[in-house]
Design an enzyme around this catalytic site. Sequence first.
Site, short mmCIF file in Angstrom:
data_model
loop_
_atom_site.label_atom_id
_atom_site.label_comp_id
_atom_site.label_asym_id
_atom_site.label_seq_id
_atom_site.Cartn_x
_atom_site.Cartn_y
_atom_site.Cartn_z
N SER A 1 59.89 74.64 -35.98
CA SER A 1 59.18 73.45 -35.47
C SER A 1 58.33 72.86 -36.59
CB SER A 1 58.28 73.87 -34.30
OG SER A 1 57.26 72.91 -34.13
N GLY A 2 58.19 71.53 -36.54
CA GLY A 2 57.33 70.86 -37.50
C GLY A 2 55.92 70.69 -36.96
N ARG B 1 62.36 76.80 -32.81
CA ARG B 1 62.95 76.25 -31.59
C ARG B 1 64.44 76.58 -31.51
NH1 ARG B 1 59.02 73.36 -29.33
NH2 ARG B 1 57.71 72.10 -30.69
N SER C 1 48.89 62.61 -29.83
CA SER C 1 50.06 62.30 -29.01
C SER C 1 50.15 63.13 -27.72
CB SER C 1 51.30 62.49 -29.89
OG SER C 1 52.46 62.19 -29.21
C1 16G Z 1 56.77 64.84 -33.76
C2 16G Z 1 57.65 63.66 -34.08
C3 16G Z 1 58.79 63.57 -33.11
C4 16G Z 1 59.55 64.86 -33.05
C5 16G Z 1 58.63 66.03 -32.82
C6 16G Z 1 59.37 67.33 -33.03
C7 16G Z 1 57.00 61.48 -34.88
C8 16G Z 1 56.15 60.28 -34.66
N1 16G Z 1 56.87 62.43 -34.00
O1 16G Z 1 56.13 64.67 -32.54
O2 16G Z 1 59.62 62.53 -33.50
O3 16G Z 1 60.52 64.84 -32.05
O4 16G Z 1 57.57 65.99 -33.75
O5 16G Z 1 58.49 68.40 -32.90
O6 16G Z 1 57.76 61.55 -35.83
P1 16G Z 1 58.92 69.82 -33.38
O7 16G Z 1 59.18 69.77 -34.86
O8 16G Z 1 57.77 70.70 -33.00
O9 16G Z 1 60.17 70.18 -32.63
MG MG Z 2 53.51 60.31 -29.13
#
Ligand code: 16G
Ligand code: MG
EC number: 5.4.2.3
Length: 543
Positions: free
Chosen positions: A499-500, A506, A64
């Site tokens: 963060s995921g 965050r 992505s």
């Molecule tokens: C991923 C997720 C997105 C979310 C982001 C948060 C999908 C397809 N993508 O890119 O929706 O906003 O993670 O990232 O679900 P973070 O957990 O690092 O803040």
């Molecule tokens: Mg994307």
Amino acid sequence: MDLDAVTKQSALHAKPDGLTLQYGTAGFRTKAEHLDHVMFRMGLLAVLRSKQTKSTIGVMVTASHNPEEDNGVKLVDPLGEMLAPSWEEHATCLANAEEQDLPRVLVDIGEKAAVNLHQDAFVVIGRDTRPSSEKLSQCVIDGVTVLGGQFHDYGLLTTPQLHYMVYCRNTSGQYGKATIEGYYQKLSTAFVELTKQAFCSGDGQRTLKVDCANGIGALKLREMKHYFSQGLSVQLFNDGTKGKLNHLCGADFVKSHQKPPQGIEMKSNERCCSFDGDADRIIYYYHDADGQFHLVDGDKIAALISSFLKEPLLEIGDSLSLGVVQTAYANGSSTRYLEEVMKVPVYCTKTGVKHLHHKAQEFDIGVYFEANGHGTVLFSKAAEMKIKQLAKELEEDKKRKAAKMLENVIDLFNQATGDAISDMLVIEAILALKGLTVQQWDALYTDLPNRQLKVKVADRQVISTTDAERQAVKPPGLQEAINELVKKYRLSRAFVRPSGTEDIVRVYAEADSQENADSLAYEVSLAVFQLAGGIGERPQPGF
Ligand code: 16G
Ligand code: MG
């Protein structure tokens, strides 16, 4: 299962010792050179999932918006949804099994999930434009083949296009034709139909500048633009011929830096948008006459779409429920606008498309968008049937027109997942029909100034949250500290979450002025650093 063959093949895709990865919000993601074994094993898992669901399963190779050197993989479930949570666990177990344990873990998953091994399996595969993606998708194919699965490799696709293909194949073509041509046809026909009325009035051609993040979106949009060129002319920038993927461009860059991407010429008041690297996010923006940059994000897209939908829904006089789903990152002004001005119910879920998607399915019409530009509108099967029936039956001209309009909207939104191309066409159609400029759209409400920061901690899992990530329940004292800080500022709000996708925590803050939002974000970062085991440099004030 021919476990000997699996062991032999797996040796060619050996797992580096000690590497553990987790199937996160967007599948597995890391440096491309560490992913060979993960891809092979996701090929294996896709076969099991396909046998278990007796359906076609998708495997998408992409990272992505992440840097070009990274890569990743995610599985797509039968109706184009994200992989079911229990299978995310299987994915993590399988990816982390040491070589000698692989056959046992595979058998284990088969038993736990009650997979009928005699069932046929079919897997479809897509990939983005990263240099590593072609080889990695071959690893997926090796995994599929060794378990006797059949497959179709679509090659280069945007992530939402792969979701679309999976959905089409599992609904016997009812949703659409499972080819790239089918995708272009379906969306462009709906767009052209929807905008017919707008262009009779002599508005002329509309132009949109699109920053494609040097990714797959450029290739696909270039192929597709001829299909809708009567209604919209798109000019592509960062089309991958020169620049690096996601580097200083793309939706994530624009949203997080709140500035235009490199490589695009913006004249004042011109409508521009950015896709991310796999074209499942879209963000709009423009420069005003004073040269000031304005971001029109996912929240504003949700506001535009919901206010547009309200009218024809009212017109057809059927009480279909409409709900908007956001996350904690939604700007407070957007939530207030939707609830108080638009009078639509708003719900908040955890971050990640699957959570929003799931909640949106509770409504006849569920609008979901993350502030970062991921989102779509889902129509329940019942709502779709109702609308299609009304479009045929209604006597009164005005009502029938409203139903027809909704019918086109259903076809134009990718019902399988958020899709930058599909969302772009919907937005452009709405702006054309309503005769709105990007400034008028932006003026629906004024965003509260906000700031996002990252804090490094030894173990981000010491933070756990509740209430759709808006409250921290652990570590002790953190939420109380945040509450005290928030009290110091007007119109303020702040939350923290691990963060995921990155090894960080965050921090989000909003307040009545940018200075206050910045200052609150800094103070909350400091509280996280102190109470949640911060490492490295302490957060500093000022940006
Ligand atoms: C991923 C997720 C997105 C979310 C982001 C948060 C999908 C397809 N993508 O890119 O929706 O906003 O993670 O990232 O679900 P973070 O957990 O690092 O803040
Ligand atoms: Mg994307």
